[in-house]
Design an enzyme around this catalytic site. Sequence first.
Site, PDB file in Angstrom:
ATOM      1  N   PRO A   2     -14.335  -3.956 -10.306  1.00 59.07           N
ATOM      2  CA  PRO A   2     -14.941  -4.437 -11.331  1.00 59.07           C
ATOM      3  C   PRO A   2     -14.256  -5.817 -11.817  1.00 59.07           C
ATOM      4  O   PRO A   2     -13.010  -5.813 -12.084  1.00 59.07           O
ATOM      5  CB  PRO A   2     -15.054  -3.675 -12.565  1.00 59.07           C
ATOM      6  CG  PRO A   2     -14.631  -2.291 -11.621  1.00 59.07           C
ATOM      7  CD  PRO A   2     -13.675  -2.822 -10.675  1.00 59.07           C
ATOM      8  N   GLU A   3     -14.781  -6.843 -12.221  1.00 54.83           N
ATOM      9  CA  GLU A   3     -14.252  -8.131 -12.795  1.00 54.83           C
ATOM     10  C   GLU A   3     -14.769  -8.145 -14.023  1.00 54.83           C
ATOM     11  O   GLU A   3     -15.646  -7.340 -14.684  1.00 54.83           O
ATOM     12  CB  GLU A   3     -14.529  -9.253 -11.956  1.00 54.83           C
ATOM     13  CG  GLU A   3     -14.315  -9.128 -10.262  1.00 54.83           C
ATOM     14  CD  GLU A   3     -14.565 -10.300  -9.473  1.00 54.83           C
ATOM     15  OE1 GLU A   3     -14.385 -11.359  -9.985  1.00 54.83           O
ATOM     16  OE2 GLU A   3     -14.670 -10.157  -8.262  1.00 54.83           O
ATOM     17  N   LYS A  57     -10.123  -7.756 -17.457  1.00 48.17           N
ATOM     18  CA  LYS A  57     -10.788  -6.461 -17.065  1.00 48.17           C
ATOM     19  C   LYS A  57     -10.401  -5.184 -17.661  1.00 48.17           C
ATOM     20  O   LYS A  57     -10.551  -4.407 -17.353  1.00 48.17           O
ATOM     21  CB  LYS A  57     -10.218  -6.536 -15.465  1.00 48.17           C
ATOM     22  CG  LYS A  57     -10.717  -7.633 -14.654  1.00 48.17           C
ATOM     23  CD  LYS A  57     -10.167  -7.837 -13.032  1.00 48.17           C
ATOM     24  CE  LYS A  57     -10.024  -9.094 -12.649  1.00 48.17           C
ATOM     25  NZ  LYS A  57      -9.490  -9.205 -11.356  1.00 48.17           N
ATOM     26  N   ARG A 106     -11.033   5.755  -5.555  1.00 51.80           N
ATOM     27  CA  ARG A 106      -9.720   5.232  -5.022  1.00 51.80           C
ATOM     28  C   ARG A 106      -8.544   5.441  -5.956  1.00 51.80           C
ATOM     29  O   ARG A 106      -7.160   5.182  -5.423  1.00 51.80           O
ATOM     30  CB  ARG A 106      -9.773   3.868  -4.663  1.00 51.80           C
ATOM     31  CG  ARG A 106     -10.594   3.495  -3.255  1.00 51.80           C
ATOM     32  CD  ARG A 106     -10.867   2.098  -2.950  1.00 51.80           C
ATOM     33  NE  ARG A 106      -9.559   1.761  -2.463  1.00 51.80           N
ATOM     34  CZ  ARG A 106      -9.552   0.338  -2.185  1.00 51.80           C
ATOM     35  NH1 ARG A 106     -10.434  -0.402  -2.239  1.00 51.80           N
ATOM     36  NH2 ARG A 106      -8.254   0.048  -1.464  1.00 51.80           N
ATOM     37  N   ARG A 256      -6.683 -11.130   0.849  1.00 54.07           N
ATOM     38  CA  ARG A 256      -8.228 -10.918   0.417  1.00 54.07           C
ATOM     39  C   ARG A 256      -9.099 -11.720   1.002  1.00 54.07           C
ATOM     40  O   ARG A 256      -8.813 -12.873   1.640  1.00 54.07           O
ATOM     41  CB  ARG A 256      -8.298 -11.376  -1.162  1.00 54.07           C
ATOM     42  CG  ARG A 256      -7.050 -11.167  -1.786  1.00 54.07           C
ATOM     43  CD  ARG A 256      -6.614  -9.647  -2.234  1.00 54.07           C
ATOM     44  NE  ARG A 256      -7.856  -8.869  -2.766  1.00 54.07           N
ATOM     45  CZ  ARG A 256      -7.919  -8.810  -4.182  1.00 54.07           C
ATOM     46  NH1 ARG A 256      -7.334  -9.717  -5.002  1.00 54.07           N
ATOM     47  NH2 ARG A 256      -9.115  -8.190  -4.448  1.00 54.07           N
TER      48      ARG A 256
END
Length: 267
Positions: A2-3, A57, A106, A256
């Site tokens: 999530p950003e 965030k 995770r 990324r």
Amino acid sequence: MPELPEVESVRRQLDPELSGRRVLDLWTDPHPMIPRQFHRAHEVIGRKIAHVGRRGKFLIAPLDGSLELVMHLGMTGVFRFDSSDPYMRARLTLDDGRDLVFRDVRRFGRLAVVDAGDYGPIPTLAHLGPEPLSVDFDPVRFAGALARTSSPVKPFLLSQRPVAGVGNIYADEALWLARIHPLSRRVGPRRAVALHASLREVLTQAIEREGTTFRDYRMVTGASGRNASFLLAYGHAGHPCPRCGTPLRKIVLGGRGTTYCPRCQRA
DNA sequence: CACGCCTCCTGTGCGC
DNA sequence: TGCGCACAGGAGGCGT
């Protein structure tokens, strides 16, 4: 995962549910990652939550006793009420009888209690740049920051220092919109101002659509965000650029995945 | 101090 | 079908 837009959507749902509630108990699972990811978390027990705020965030809930509960969703973190599941990492029992469950496949998420304003244990928060949708995010200062760094522009955005809350998806989207190559090390004032505007545009739109859901991200209600189908660059490698038709290219930058238009976005 | 690289963890999708 | 690998939206720690 999530950003800023996803975290803001979660914040808007959590705030009315948690404001004024007292935490009666906290359960955390016994995995070895927990002490590291859940710094002083058990000090939340017995405290009353004033409200749920956000910086970048990070969700930040002031508690009585000059403490703060800092929550980060990591890549796969989700908050739900009364929904135990195999990936539950924490459960906060509230004084209205409900349980707030933190699910995180995770285990990159964090729940930390800190002395109010003392973010030493959370370095990224301690050095966080301005909120992109506030007046603190000033185009001239942003241009100055871009002029001073030697990093490629995309990793610099992801560092959270020039501006808060930008992650992989919205970095790619904003760079595409501003026509800036993600590897560019020289972003002059003119392009910096364009990037400033693009970041605001992309983030504002995403908040209106309650974030981007690919797989894991969900709101507190369990609903998905609606922004995924509006993305123009991220996730569209090989597809024609919506602006010029050139196939979008995917590279790896700082580990990324990065999607950009090789024609529109020149270094 | 700033930067680049590696690591934490678990699941999924892909190619062979 | 099974296996191995690359990859996934983030941040912290370390060496240079």
